[in-house]
Enzyme design. Structure first.
Site, PDB file in Angstrom:
ATOM      1  N   LYS A 141     -11.237  -2.833  -3.597  1.00  0.00           N
ATOM      2  CA  LYS A 141     -12.040  -1.793  -3.486  1.00  0.00           C
ATOM      3  C   LYS A 141     -11.481  -0.269  -4.014  1.00  0.00           C
ATOM      4  O   LYS A 141     -12.115   0.338  -4.432  1.00  0.00           O
ATOM      5  CB  LYS A 141     -13.006  -1.492  -2.431  1.00  0.00           C
ATOM      6  N   LYS A 181      -4.871  -8.495  -6.795  1.00  0.00           N
ATOM      7  CA  LYS A 181      -5.928  -8.882  -5.913  1.00  0.00           C
ATOM      8  C   LYS A 181      -7.156  -7.961  -6.320  1.00  0.00           C
ATOM      9  O   LYS A 181      -6.945  -6.924  -6.481  1.00  0.00           O
ATOM     10  CB  LYS A 181      -5.874  -8.678  -4.230  1.00  0.00           C
ATOM     11  N   LYS A 226       0.854  -1.123  -0.055  1.00  0.00           N
ATOM     12  CA  LYS A 226      -0.015  -0.020   0.087  1.00  0.00           C
ATOM     13  C   LYS A 226       0.950   1.150  -0.092  1.00  0.00           C
ATOM     14  O   LYS A 226       0.483   2.387  -0.576  1.00  0.00           O
ATOM     15  CB  LYS A 226      -0.912   0.026   1.078  1.00  0.00           C
TER      16      LYS A 226
HETATM   17  N1  AQP Z   1     -10.039  -9.927  -3.327  1.00  0.00           N
HETATM   18  C1  AQP Z   1     -10.136 -10.558  -2.240  1.00  0.00           C
HETATM   19  N2  AQP Z   1     -10.207 -11.836  -2.207  1.00  0.00           N
HETATM   20  C2  AQP Z   1     -10.673 -12.307  -0.814  1.00  0.00           C
HETATM   21  N3  AQP Z   1     -10.594 -11.654   0.373  1.00  0.00           N
HETATM   22  C3  AQP Z   1     -10.593 -10.424   0.314  1.00  0.00           C
HETATM   23  N4  AQP Z   1     -10.601  -9.331   0.814  1.00  0.00           N
HETATM   24  C4  AQP Z   1     -10.374  -7.997   0.522  1.00  0.00           C
HETATM   25  N5  AQP Z   1     -10.147  -8.412  -0.596  1.00  0.00           N
HETATM   26  C5  AQP Z   1     -10.377  -9.561  -1.093  1.00  0.00           C
HETATM   27  C6  AQP Z   1     -10.961  -9.689   2.514  1.00  0.00           C
HETATM   28  O1  AQP Z   1     -12.107  -8.865   2.853  1.00  0.00           O
HETATM   29  C7  AQP Z   1     -11.956  -8.545   4.150  1.00  0.00           C
HETATM   30  C8  AQP Z   1     -11.800  -6.945   4.384  1.00  0.00           C
HETATM   31  O2  AQP Z   1     -10.631  -6.430   3.751  1.00  0.00           O
HETATM   32  P1  AQP Z   1     -10.606  -4.949   4.073  1.00  0.00           P
HETATM   33  O3  AQP Z   1     -11.406  -4.098   3.345  1.00  0.00           O
HETATM   34  O4  AQP Z   1     -10.180  -4.469   5.551  1.00  0.00           O
HETATM   35  O5  AQP Z   1      -8.840  -4.536   3.541  1.00  0.00           O
HETATM   36  P2  AQP Z   1      -8.324  -5.167   2.114  1.00  0.00           P
HETATM   37  O6  AQP Z   1      -7.912  -6.507   2.537  1.00  0.00           O
HETATM   38  O7  AQP Z   1      -7.157  -4.104   1.915  1.00  0.00           O
HETATM   39  O8  AQP Z   1      -9.422  -4.985   1.003  1.00  0.00           O
HETATM   40  P3  AQP Z   1      -9.465  -4.053  -0.369  1.00  0.00           P
HETATM   41  O9  AQP Z   1     -10.834  -4.246  -0.948  1.00  0.00           O
HETATM   42  O10 AQP Z   1      -8.187  -4.369  -1.108  1.00  0.00           O
HETATM   43  O11 AQP Z   1      -9.349  -2.681   0.345  1.00  0.00           O
HETATM   44  P4  AQP Z   1      -8.617  -1.340  -0.116  1.00  0.00           P
HETATM   45  O12 AQP Z   1      -8.605  -1.240  -1.482  1.00  0.00           O
HETATM   46  O13 AQP Z   1      -9.365  -0.309   0.561  1.00  0.00           O
HETATM   47  O14 AQP Z   1      -7.250  -1.746   0.407  1.00  0.00           O
HETATM   48  C9  AQP Z   1     -10.430  -8.982   4.474  1.00  0.00           C
HETATM   49  O15 AQP Z   1     -10.740 -10.207   5.313  1.00  0.00           O
HETATM   50  C10 AQP Z   1      -9.916  -9.349   3.499  1.00  0.00           C
HETATM   51  O16 AQP Z   1      -8.902 -10.599   3.545  1.00  0.00           O
END
Ligand code: AQP
Length: 343
Positions: A207, A204, A121
């Site tokens: 969002k 991955k 990040k």
């Molecule tokens: N692509 C993914 N596949 C499986 N699991 C996922 N999770 C996120 N993306 C995937 C799971 O969702 C939960 C919450 O994640 P988060 O929102 O706290 O943070 P993150 O993992 O950083 O998710 P994003 O969507 O990638 O958010 P941003 O873009 O803001 O950094 C966790 O259990 C995660 O494993």
């Protein structure tokens, strides 16, 4: 690593999602769908919209408020029952930040330096990243340990952070000569523990990806879901006879995993069913399945979002219930570390 490794602690689940944008199919399959399954298994479940984590990267305040309410609507629409699970947003329970500080003083810099999410990040310019982003994993440890949670359902990407939580808990217990915190286990299950971008099978689904075409949002209409799946990157090869045939086909494998997770089947069974067919035949089947499973969630989210005051009421009530568990654990932590508590 199971709850049985924590004798004396009640089995309890904690997990969270950042309201740093709209929820994606990755959040749904990797986390939310499984949160609902755990609730329905009758285990005590605490689910948190981690808004303090979200601001480790700058958020537009109005969008953050909207995303928090929308995520709450997503949880409820997907099957979280606020009467059975505790559902709240993190900033309404001050104990998260307070325990987070104590754990900042337990976690070691060397441990934090190994966290791959920070590296991903922060990117190349890590000097410009916020201190909060660096400390993200110790606040996450506080989220979990504040409830003496024993199990943490997460996607594959969060495994390292849950393992760090175990290290922090063990160091706290060792440094103060107590057996106060459990060793929570990551629970990573299902066919889609790492859903990949629809545009790039090595990234991955996220969002915050600038490309909306890379992800399916839980708010997407049936037409949008269909268009994104139709345009999803694949290759010209047909479906292989066996799962092993997808080894070096990241995009094809991702679509198979998504299908399997949505259908509640194994990827091997899906490959077997479509063996020999091209993705021109597979994609329409995936569209039908995704629309059938996700369409009703999107409609229900829209209905819930029409009454934001009701969502705020649910989050407030959840925060009160969460606080009732968290406060005594925080107070005991302060006592253990030697703080005077006189009011
Ligand atoms: N692509 C993914 N596949 C499986 N699991 C996922 N999770 C996120 N993306 C995937 C799971 O969702 C939960 C919450 O994640 P988060 O929102 O706290 O943070 P993150 O993992 O950083 O998710 P994003 O969507 O990638 O958010 P941003 O873009 O803001 O950094 C966790 O259990 C995660 O494993």
């Amino acid at each position: 690593m199971t709850a049985a490794a924590n004798p004396g602690f009640t089995p309890r689940i904690f997990s969270g999602i950042q309201p740093s944008g709209g929820l994606t199919l990755g959040n749904y399959l990797g986390a939310l769908k499984r949160f609902v399954e755990k609730q329905d298994e009758g285990i005590e479940t605490i689910y948190c919209l981690v808004d303090l984590h979200a601001i480790t990267v700058w958020q537009d305040p109005a969008k953050l408020r909207h995303a928090t309410r929308e995520a709450a609507a997503g949880f409820i629409a997907a099957g979280i029952d606020p009467a059975r699970s505790i559902l709240f947003n993190q900033s309404q329970v001050g104990a998260h930040a307070e325990l987070g500080w104590v754990l900042n003083c337990v976690a070691r810099l060397g441990w934090m330096n190994r966290m791959t999410q920070f590296k991903d990040k922060a990117g190349k310019n890590s000097e410009a990243a916020s201190l909060g982003l660096y400390a993200y994993p110790s606040l996450m440890a506080a989220d979990i340990l504040l409830y003496h949670a024993t199990m943490v359902p997460v996607g594959e990407d969060q495994k390292q952070h849950v393992e760090l939580t175990r290290d922090i808990a063990a160091k706290f217990n060792h440094d103060y000569g107590v057996s106060f915190f459990p060793a929570p286990a990551p629970v990573i299950e299902g066919a889609a523990t790492r859903v990949m971008s629809l545009r790039d099978g090595t990234k991955k689904m996220s969002k915050s990806d600038p490309s909306d075409a890379s992800r399916i949002n839980l708010t997407d209409s049936a037409d949008m879901i269909a268009a994104k799946i139709r345009k999803a990157k694949t290759d010209a090869e047909p479906m292989p006879e066996h799962l092993a045939g997808l080894k070096d086909r990241a995009e094809a494998k991702n679509l198979v995993n998504i299908y399997a997770a949505l259908a509640g089947r194994t990827p091997a069974a899906v490959v077997h069913e479509f063996a020999g067919k091209g993705f021109g035949a597979f994609k329409p089947a995936l569209v039908d399945l995704a629309v059938a499973k996700l369409g009703p969630i999107s409609v229900e989210m829209g209905r819930l979002m029409a009454d934001p005051a009701e969502i705020d009421r649910i989050l407030g009530q959840g925060a009160e219930r969460a606080d009732a568990i968290a406060r005594p654990i925080l107070e005991r932590t302060f006592e253990i570390v030697g703080m005077v508590r006189s009011r």
